[in-house]
Enzyme design. Sequence first.
Site, PDB file in Angstrom:
ATOM      1  N   ASP A 159       0.845  -1.202   0.000  1.00  0.00           N
ATOM      2  CA  ASP A 159       0.000   0.000   0.000  1.00  0.00           C
ATOM      3  C   ASP A 159       0.885   1.260   0.000  1.00  0.00           C
ATOM      4  O   ASP A 159       0.608   2.231  -0.701  1.00  0.00           O
ATOM      5  CB  ASP A 159      -0.907  -0.022   1.234  1.00  0.00           C
ATOM      6  CG  ASP A 159      -1.639  -1.350   1.356  1.00  0.00           C
ATOM      7  OD1 ASP A 159      -2.358  -1.696   0.411  1.00  0.00           O
ATOM      8  OD2 ASP A 159      -1.457  -2.041   2.374  1.00  0.00           O
ATOM      9  N   HIS A 187      -4.606  -3.323   6.541  1.00  0.00           N
ATOM     10  CA  HIS A 187      -4.399  -3.593   5.122  1.00  0.00           C
ATOM     11  C   HIS A 187      -5.736  -4.063   4.549  1.00  0.00           C
ATOM     12  O   HIS A 187      -6.021  -5.246   4.451  1.00  0.00           O
ATOM     13  CB  HIS A 187      -3.329  -4.662   4.892  1.00  0.00           C
ATOM     14  CG  HIS A 187      -3.329  -5.161   3.478  1.00  0.00           C
ATOM     15  ND1 HIS A 187      -2.951  -4.371   2.420  1.00  0.00           N
ATOM     16  CD2 HIS A 187      -3.716  -6.341   2.935  1.00  0.00           C
ATOM     17  CE1 HIS A 187      -3.103  -5.044   1.295  1.00  0.00           C
ATOM     18  NE2 HIS A 187      -3.570  -6.250   1.575  1.00  0.00           N
TER      19      HIS A 187
END
Length: 328
Positions: A159, A187
């Site tokens: 990410d 996440h």
Amino acid sequence: TRTPVNVTVTGAAGQIGYALLFRIASGHLLGQDVPVKLRLLEIPQGVKAAEGTAMELDDCAFPLLQGIDIFDDPNKGFEGANIGLLVGARPRGPGMERGDLLAANGGIFKPQGKAINDHAADDVKVLVVGNPANTNALIAQAAAPDVPAERFTAMTRLDHNRALSQLSQKTGVPVSEIKKLTIWGNHSATQYPDIFHATVAGKNAAEVVNDEKWLAEDFIPTVAKRGAAIIDARGASSAASAANAAIDHIYSWVNGTPEGDWVSMGIPSDGSYGVPEGLISSFPVTTKDGKYEIVQGLDINEFSRARIDASVKELEEERAAVRELGLI
Ligand code: NAX
């Protein structure tokens, strides 16, 4: 000559495994002067394919690769492990509720945590990649009471890298000139990529961008939903970029972050920034001598606060659910 580092990779026959193992063996995980031994852990049905990957690893004749062993028993797979990359997980199947998903993954990460507890090396460092990564890491950690809790981490580096790339494209400044970006929280789609402390060629990123609409409606959702966009385009989920992020995560943890920058890691909270203690949540961290520290003293504005809180709330719900299931 240095003693080789034992690296255990679970889900070794999967698509991330296929992209990951060659980079570990070629020295990108730990450094070009560090020999490695690979311990591949699969379920019985995956062993044959893992053997095929091992044949290809042999055929690369990597100078740093000093051995490959394949197991379907976590107790053997984690024996002597200095690094554990927990990639294999149970994906969400059709009609599967979150509770089913957490229970199925509990059946994987609980025994693996126990195996790490009982058989890994004293200095073991664990990265959980398999989803739901933060909560799977929590399950493994809870099953390993003799291992310091901070050795269990979850991957939000993909990410982080996605956010770097998006910001680079928006500003026209290369990623190498972007520092101090942060992924907060889980996440998952609730993660919060934060550019308020980031710098772009030395200037504050939020000021350079100066476009809150882009931030809220473009940047944040693009980063958070990138996984789905990749599946849509490739017909398969992110593999090489996920493997690359796992390499980055461990490399940073072991070898340190550069002065004036930080990375994002899912780590057990110490209560910093109002994240309840013990939750495995993503934070900005610096690393040195194999240890990480949360970057302290950042001002969290209202825009950020609401988003961090929402993602942390989701983590608390996942923790409550796995508690309920007796997994932690
Ligand atoms: P694949 O389905 O290609 O491979 C998974 C492998 O794990 C299979 O070979 C399977 O046999 C094995 N496996 C299953 N249970 C196991 C067990 N108990 N012990 C050992 N091996 C086991 O999946 P892949 O695309 O490689 O993705 C792996 C995981 O990474 C998934 O959970 C996925 O959701 C997760 N991801 C996490 C990301 C992150 O940023 N944290 C991004 C990429 C990826 O989506």
